[in-house]
Scaffold this active site. Structure first.
Site, PDB file in Angstrom:
ATOM      1  N   ASP A  57      39.557  77.789   9.331  1.00  0.00           N
ATOM      2  CA  ASP A  57      38.557  77.463   8.308  1.00  0.00           C
ATOM      3  C   ASP A  57      38.770  78.400   7.134  1.00  0.00           C
ATOM      4  O   ASP A  57      39.430  79.439   7.250  1.00  0.00           O
ATOM      5  CB  ASP A  57      37.141  77.618   8.861  1.00  0.00           C
ATOM      6  N   SER A  58      38.182  78.043   6.005  1.00  0.00           N
ATOM      7  CA  SER A  58      38.256  78.926   4.848  1.00  0.00           C
ATOM      8  C   SER A  58      37.482  80.215   5.078  1.00  0.00           C
ATOM      9  O   SER A  58      37.726  81.214   4.398  1.00  0.00           O
ATOM     10  CB  SER A  58      37.722  78.214   3.608  1.00  0.00           C
ATOM     11  N   TYR A  66      36.845  76.996  -0.171  1.00  0.00           N
ATOM     12  CA  TYR A  66      37.867  76.084  -0.680  1.00  0.00           C
ATOM     13  C   TYR A  66      37.285  74.969  -1.558  1.00  0.00           C
ATOM     14  O   TYR A  66      38.031  74.304  -2.276  1.00  0.00           O
ATOM     15  CB  TYR A  66      38.593  75.407   0.486  1.00  0.00           C
ATOM     16  N   GLY A  67      35.996  74.738  -1.452  1.00  0.00           N
ATOM     17  CA  GLY A  67      35.387  73.540  -2.024  1.00  0.00           C
ATOM     18  C   GLY A  67      35.561  73.333  -3.509  1.00  0.00           C
ATOM     19  O   GLY A  67      35.518  72.195  -3.988  1.00  0.00           O
ATOM     20  N   CYS A 101      37.329  72.527   8.992  1.00  0.00           N
ATOM     21  CA  CYS A 101      36.914  72.591   7.590  1.00  0.00           C
ATOM     22  C   CYS A 101      37.055  71.186   7.030  1.00  0.00           C
ATOM     23  O   CYS A 101      38.141  70.608   7.063  1.00  0.00           O
ATOM     24  CB  CYS A 101      37.832  73.568   6.836  1.00  0.00           C
ATOM     25  N   ASN A 102      35.951  70.617   6.564  1.00  0.00           N
ATOM     26  CA  ASN A 102      36.001  69.265   6.016  1.00  0.00           C
ATOM     27  C   ASN A 102      36.908  69.184   4.798  1.00  0.00           C
ATOM     28  O   ASN A 102      37.644  68.214   4.623  1.00  0.00           O
ATOM     29  CB  ASN A 102      34.591  68.801   5.640  1.00  0.00           C
ATOM     30  N   THR A 103      36.868  70.211   3.950  1.00  0.00           N
ATOM     31  CA  THR A 103      37.689  70.191   2.743  1.00  0.00           C
ATOM     32  C   THR A 103      39.166  70.168   3.093  1.00  0.00           C
ATOM     33  O   THR A 103      39.938  69.362   2.570  1.00  0.00           O
ATOM     34  CB  THR A 103      37.367  71.405   1.858  1.00  0.00           C
ATOM     35  N   CYS A 156      30.213  69.911   5.671  1.00  0.00           N
ATOM     36  CA  CYS A 156      30.880  71.202   5.499  1.00  0.00           C
ATOM     37  C   CYS A 156      30.448  72.035   6.692  1.00  0.00           C
ATOM     38  O   CYS A 156      29.241  72.164   6.956  1.00  0.00           O
ATOM     39  CB  CYS A 156      30.460  71.878   4.188  1.00  0.00           C
TER      40      CYS A 156
END
Length: 283
Positions: free
Chosen positions: A7-8, A39-40, A70-72, A206
């Site tokens: 993840d970020s 990251y978004g 991480c969705n992004t 997120c």
């Protein structure tokens, strides 16, 4: 060998928690790219490259499978990495490795349909539409992955995404509950204004937002169902590894937490969510 979770920052701990609970015997390595979080608001190319670097770090540390928690990263980078980088990397290291995302199991949970399903387009008027609200980062909203993929499968499900600018960064920084609540309430009201009413269901798109899921529940009408991303991902991964015995996942229940940022314990909000201290090692 282990399962890697990327993840970020700290948001992926929500996915990590569910995976550990579901597959407790496996070894896990978590990496938060806190140096570059969140990251978004980054460009697509930045997200792809940072995600590639994170996956490589985890594979080099012994991971066989990396879950992009991480969705992004899942929305922007996953397909690119699978199609342009992963095959050559497998040849370089000489062992089976793979990258999995969290968008597919989330959409399966939202639609109640398998990923392979595509709706038959009849052109008839749809009388009853289910409205799904998705709270996410700017990059995830910009990708339109939820709108596109859900529309392929369900014609009676209307999707509205609401970017929550800056919220992931606030969670990462351990902001006060009062400030977080104000942002969450403003985004819920903004979505209500756009739709004309509250959504019937919602996704916290997120993984950082799962850490403050109680604030979203409080801001939405009582009883609004939240599609729980961590449990959907844990179910999907458990099924995946049952079909793919080529991936060695370890069996000693080892847990490592890595960061590209400042090593050490995380914020009280993270510790409260996790149920204890979380200490990251530097890479």
């Amino acid at each position: 060998m282990a399962i890697g979770v990327f993840d970020s920052g700290v948001g992926g701990l929500s996915i990590h928690r569910a995976l550990v609970d579901r597959i407790p015997e496996a070894d896990f390595i978590y990496l938060g790219d806190q140096k570059h979080a969140p990251y978004g608001e980054r460009s697509g190319e930045e997200i792809v490259e940072l995600t590639r670097q994170g996956c490589e770090t985890l594979f080099d540390a012994g991971a066989s499978i990396v879950v992009l928690a991480c969705n992004t990263a899942s929305a922007v980078a996953l397909r690119r990495l699978q199609s342009t980088w992963l095959a050559d990397y497998r040849k370089t290291i000489g062992r089976p490795v793979n990258i999995l995302g969290i968008i597919v199991p989330t959409i399966e949970a939202a639609t109640g349909l398998p990923w392979e399903h595509e709706a038959e387009r009849r052109g008839a008027k749809i009388e009853n539409v289910d409205v799904l609200g998705i709270f996410c980062t700017t990059a995830t909203a910009r990708s339109r992955v939820y709108e596109i993929e859900i529309d392929k499968r369900r014609q009676d499900l209307a999707v509205f995404t609401e970017p929550c600018i800056g919220l992931a960064g606030m969670i990462e920084a351990g902001e006060s509950e009062e400030k977080l609540r104000a942002v969450v309430e403003s985004r819920v009201q903004a979505l209500k204004t756009r739709i004309g009413r509250y959504p019937d269901r919602a996704i916290l798109g997120c993984t950082h937002y799962e850490i403050i899921g109680n604030l979203f529940k409080a801001a939405l009408p009582e009883g609004t169902p939240l599609i729980h991303q961590p449990s959907s991902v844990a179910d999907a991964l458990n099924q995946y590894i049952a079909r793919h015995s080529e991936y060695a996942l370890g069996s000693t229940s080892q847990r490592r937490f890595l960061t590209s940022g400042e090593p050490g314990p995380q914020s009280p909000i993270v510790e409260a969510f996790w149920g204890g201290a979380v200490v990251f090692e530097g890479i």
